[in-house]
Each structure stands twice: as structure tokens, then as C-alpha cells.
Design an enzyme around this catalytic site. Sequence first.
Site, PDB file in Angstrom:
ATOM      1  N   GLY A 132     -12.407  -4.751   1.278  1.00  0.00           N
ATOM      2  CA  GLY A 132     -13.812  -4.356   1.406  1.00  0.00           C
ATOM      3  C   GLY A 132     -14.225  -3.455   0.258  1.00  0.00           C
TER       4      GLY A 132
ATOM      5  NE  ARG B 123      -4.375  -1.487   1.784  1.00  0.00           N
ATOM      6  CZ  ARG B 123      -5.247  -1.968   2.649  1.00  0.00           C
ATOM      7  NH1 ARG B 123      -4.990  -1.923   3.950  1.00  0.00           N
ATOM      8  NH2 ARG B 123      -6.371  -2.502   2.239  1.00  0.00           N
TER       9      ARG B 123
ATOM     10  CE  LYS C  87     -10.486  -4.901   8.329  1.00  0.00           C
ATOM     11  NZ  LYS C  87      -9.942  -3.970   7.345  1.00  0.00           N
TER      12      LYS C  87
ATOM     13  N   GLY D  62      -5.628  -5.738   2.344  1.00  0.00           N
ATOM     14  CA  GLY D  62      -4.276  -5.592   2.886  1.00  0.00           C
ATOM     15  C   GLY D  62      -3.651  -6.931   3.234  1.00  0.00           C
TER      16      GLY D  62
HETATM   17  N1  LIG Z   1     -10.076 -18.494  11.393  1.00  0.00           N
HETATM   18  C1  LIG Z   1      -9.632 -17.277  11.700  1.00  0.00           C
HETATM   19  N2  LIG Z   1      -9.758 -16.780  12.952  1.00  0.00           N
HETATM   20  C2  LIG Z   1      -9.307 -15.550  13.250  1.00  0.00           C
HETATM   21  N3  LIG Z   1      -8.691 -14.729  12.378  1.00  0.00           N
HETATM   22  C3  LIG Z   1      -8.543 -15.174  11.130  1.00  0.00           C
HETATM   23  C4  LIG Z   1      -9.005 -16.442  10.717  1.00  0.00           C
HETATM   24  N4  LIG Z   1      -8.709 -16.612   9.415  1.00  0.00           N
HETATM   25  C5  LIG Z   1      -8.084 -15.481   9.014  1.00  0.00           C
HETATM   26  N5  LIG Z   1      -7.962 -14.618  10.038  1.00  0.00           N
HETATM   27  C6  LIG Z   1      -7.277 -13.300  10.027  1.00  0.00           C
HETATM   28  O1  LIG Z   1      -7.911 -12.430   9.156  1.00  0.00           O
HETATM   29  C7  LIG Z   1      -7.016 -11.341   8.938  1.00  0.00           C
HETATM   30  C8  LIG Z   1      -7.318 -10.678   7.635  1.00  0.00           C
HETATM   31  O2  LIG Z   1      -8.686 -10.296   7.604  1.00  0.00           O
HETATM   32  P1  LIG Z   1      -9.236  -9.095   6.718  1.00  0.00           P
HETATM   33  O3  LIG Z   1      -8.720  -7.794   7.227  1.00  0.00           O
HETATM   34  O4  LIG Z   1     -10.715  -9.292   6.661  1.00  0.00           O
HETATM   35  O5  LIG Z   1      -8.583  -9.400   5.296  1.00  0.00           O
HETATM   36  P2  LIG Z   1      -8.075  -8.366   4.172  1.00  0.00           P
HETATM   37  O6  LIG Z   1      -7.144  -7.384   4.845  1.00  0.00           O
HETATM   38  O7  LIG Z   1      -7.370  -9.206   3.172  1.00  0.00           O
HETATM   39  O8  LIG Z   1      -9.330  -7.717   3.667  1.00  0.00           O
HETATM   40  C9  LIG Z   1      -5.628 -11.947   9.009  1.00  0.00           C
HETATM   41  O9  LIG Z   1      -4.850 -11.196   9.929  1.00  0.00           O
HETATM   42  C10 LIG Z   1      -5.872 -13.372   9.494  1.00  0.00           C
HETATM   43  O10 LIG Z   1      -4.981 -13.773  10.519  1.00  0.00           O
HETATM   44  O1  LIG Z   2      -7.589  -2.549   5.289  1.00  0.00           O
HETATM   45  C1  LIG Z   2      -8.610  -2.015   4.835  1.00  0.00           C
HETATM   46  O2  LIG Z   2      -9.664  -2.734   4.361  1.00  0.00           O
HETATM   47  P1  LIG Z   2      -9.554  -4.274   3.846  1.00  0.00           P
HETATM   48  O3  LIG Z   2      -8.999  -5.131   4.985  1.00  0.00           O
HETATM   49  O4  LIG Z   2     -10.983  -4.622   3.516  1.00  0.00           O
HETATM   50  O5  LIG Z   2      -8.685  -4.252   2.633  1.00  0.00           O
HETATM   51  C2  LIG Z   2      -8.777  -0.534   4.705  1.00  0.00           C
HETATM   52  O6  LIG Z   2      -7.629   0.151   5.157  1.00  0.00           O
HETATM   53  C3  LIG Z   2     -10.040  -0.068   5.433  1.00  0.00           C
HETATM   54  O7  LIG Z   2      -9.937  -0.333   6.798  1.00  0.00           O
HETATM   55  P2  LIG Z   2     -11.268  -0.520   7.675  1.00  0.00           P
HETATM   56  O8  LIG Z   2     -11.930  -1.818   7.240  1.00  0.00           O
HETATM   57  O9  LIG Z   2     -10.781  -0.568   9.111  1.00  0.00           O
HETATM   58  O10 LIG Z   2     -12.147   0.687   7.403  1.00  0.00           O
END
Ligand SMILES: Nc1ncnc2c1ncn2[C@@H]1O[C@H](COP(=O)(O)OP(=O)(O)O)[C@@H](O)[C@H]1O
Ligand SMILES: O=C(OP(=O)(O)O)[C@H](O)COP(=O)(O)O
Length: 401
Positions: A381, A41, A202, A358
Site C-alpha cells: 500500500g 521485513r 486489501k 508483504g
Molecule cells: N481471489 C482471492 N480471494 C481471497 N483472497 C485472495 C485472493 N487472491 C489473493 N488473495 C489473498 O490476498 C493476500 C494478500 O493481499 P494483500 O495484503 O493485499 O497483498 P500484499 O501484502 O502483497 O500487499 C494473500 O494472502 C492472498 O491469499
Molecule cells: O502489510 C502491510 O501493508 P501491505 O500489505 O500493503 O504491504 C503493512 O504492514 C501495513 O498494514 P495495514 O495495511 O494493515 O495497515
Amino acid sequence: MAAKKSVGDLKGADLKSKRAFVRVDLNVPLDENLNITDDTRIRAAVPTIKYLMEHGARVILSSHLGRPKGVTPKYSLKPLVPRLSELLGVNVEMANDCIGEEVEKMVAALPDGGVLLLENVRFHKEEEKNDPEFSKKLASLADLYVNDAFGTAHRAHASTEGVAKFLKPAVAGFLMQKELDYLVGAVANPKKPFAAIVGGSKVSTKIGVIESLFEKVDILILGGGMIFTFYKAQGYSVGSSLVEEDKLDLATALIEKAKTKGVSLLLPTDVVIADKFAADANSKVVLASEISDGWMGLDVGPDSIKTFNETLDTTQTIIWNGPMGVFEFEKFAAGTEAIAKKLAELTGKGATTIIGGGDSVAAVEKAGLADKMSHISTGGGASLELLEGKPLPGVLALDDA
Ligand SMILES: Nc1ncnc2c1ncn2[C@@H]1O[C@H](COP(=O)(O)OP(=O)(O)O)[C@@H](O)[C@H]1O
Ligand SMILES: O=C(OP(=O)(O)O)[C@H](O)COP(=O)(O)O
């Protein structure tokens, strides 16, 4: 969405000696020693910043990091300064806040081409509330607004949306444009079959997206922290796995809806469970219906990986957001690595693969496969919401072209 004015439309006197408030998404993963574990990023933000610097603008960078509740030292943006300075070839100055007298003095001292990084904008609760007074304070720092934070464009926050009402011109940065061009293009007429893979932690953000994905995709694969809410909704015991209790009814409704819409919804049939949330936890593979009390699911199991791979082999467009497990711990990285490898292989065979988020991008970088994908998106997201067809508030607020 109407086309938006671009930072590239601003030239010469539009930028020379002008103070540019630039919202970027520098929400990068940090380890426990606050080292950056993936700088995608930061690198993605460079072209817009360099363009502004080269045109003599005074660059004020604003970002969030994590989801702090008030001022939280571990969510400070300070650890990013050395890498940012290195990539930009200047000494980036860092402010201790994002508004206030001291920040104003630092902005006033910025030379043409200089760069000032403001402290985490989410240290103020007004940011996420999109408080107009707070937006005005941010706007008062600058002469123009650039939004290049694609990863946060789905949030209507003060620094991503509110500020654009008080600071004109308000334009899109190069990263924002690149992401929109690619994602809108790729998903408008996707090659079929079209699959989405959704994981990560998330859950409350992403579970709502699933319903709209049913309108677009043929196959939906779920992994990560998302799955335990579905298991619990089906009456399985989930031990101490991540669960969103208030989303159980939604999970049940989604399973039904997938059937009526004719979408294949794939949940893992086996999981890797752990006796604690730690790299050195004891672990074992069990059926999804057999998670014992005191254990938590941290990855998808080998049978699920096999089924997911076979299903993905039939697809032509795949969008992936959210790791399959806690890939930061080696013991629970297999599911995520398997998906990364499969998508790299399918890209080589002509499929379109889009990775967003991320942590998902960090996982693909860690596997050394980032350059084997069709598109690496800085937004998880945000890319999902775009795929749903939702307008992104951070983009809508910008000036029309
Ligand atoms: N079964 C699980 N329990 C808790 N955390 C998890 C699990 N599977 C994945 N994760 C966590 O989810 C995090 C990423 O989630 P998220 O922010 O939604 O993804 P992204 O950043 O790709 O959008 C990672 O730090 C990972 O460790
Ligand atoms: O990491 C982010 O979103 P992402 O995990 O869905 O890619 C963005 O920085 C937004 O963060 P937020 O979901 O806390 O608003």
C-alpha cells in the site's frame, strides 16, 4: 516531500546510552503454527537496528502484526523473537505490552546496545486512531524516534505519525530512506510503457488507488480478490468470492475512467474457482462470467495469464502489488507464479520491475525469484500511495534534514 533527517546523521553522544523508539514493520506472514513464512521485513529492519546498537543506543522496537481488534494472541509478536535475536546476534527481550509500568521497567533495565521488542501496538485501539495521549505514552519511553516502517508509512497512526510530534529528534531509518530513494526515482520518470499489476485481498485500501494510477500508467492489470467487485459491478454472478459491496459504483466508474484516460484496464477473462477456502478444495477453471453459487474465485485462469504475459511483454516499467490468487494454497498459486516468472524474465531484458507488499514479496521469495527483480519493496500500500504522488504521513512527520 522535503528531505528528512536520517538516523545516519545521529552519531556519538546523540546515540550513546540513548533510548531509541524504533517503529519497524515486522508485519510478516505466519502460518497456522505461527512459523514465519517469509522474513524479508525482519531482515530489512536489521541495518538500522544494528547501527543503533553499535552506537550504544538502547533500542525499543515497536511494530504491528495483522489487523487485530483488541488483544488477540495469534497476532502476538512473540514468534518473531528467535529470528530477530538470530539476525541481530543478541537476545532480544520481549514485553507483554507496548505501554505501562512493566514496559517502563524493562526499558529502564535495557543495557547500551540492548534490544527490547514491544508487543503488537495495534492491541490498543488508540494506535489506529492516532490518539495523542497514546502517542505521548509511547514517546515517554524514549529519547529519540526512528521511523523505519516504510510498509506502514501510509498510515497516520500513533506509532508511525503521532509519536513524532512528542519525541525529538524524529528521524528516518535506513530502510525508509532506501525505499523512498528508489521508488521516487523509479516512478518520477518511468520508462514507458508503464504497467501496474494490482491484486491481493486489501480491496478497500487498493481500489481507491486505482483512479490515481490512471494518471501514471499506460496499462493496469487487476487480479486477486480485487476483481470480483468489478465483475459484480458489471452484473456477473460472483458466488461467494470476496466482494466489497460498497465499492460497486466506484468499480463501474473506474472502468469508464480507464476508457477516457486511454489506459488499458485488463481484468481476467477466466478464473479458478473453489468450493471452499481451503488447500484441498475442489477447483475448476471457468469464464469470469460463469461463477456458480457456492463457489469462490481464488486465482486467475490460464487464458488470462496468457493475455497478461503478452501485454507485459510490451512494457518497460512494471510495479506489482498484491498476489493474483491465494498463492498460499498450491492449487491457486499458478497466476501469481506466472506473473513472478514473467517479471523476472523482463528484468533480465532490461525492464524495471518493482514488487511491493508483504504477501507479494513472500510469493516472489517462494518462487525463488526475489533476486531477479529490480527492487523488492517492503511496502505494498505504501509504495502504491507513493506512486500516486501522495505524501506518506509517517515520513512527513519526521524532522526535515
Ligand atoms: N481471489 C482471492 N480471494 C481471497 N483472497 C485472495 C485472493 N487472491 C489473493 N488473495 C489473498 O490476498 C493476500 C494478500 O493481499 P494483500 O495484503 O493485499 O497483498 P500484499 O501484502 O502483497 O500487499 C494473500 O494472502 C492472498 O491469499
Ligand atoms: O502489510 C502491510 O501493508 P501491505 O500489505 O500493503 O504491504 C503493512 O504492514 C501495513 O498494514 P495495514 O495495511 O494493515 O495497515
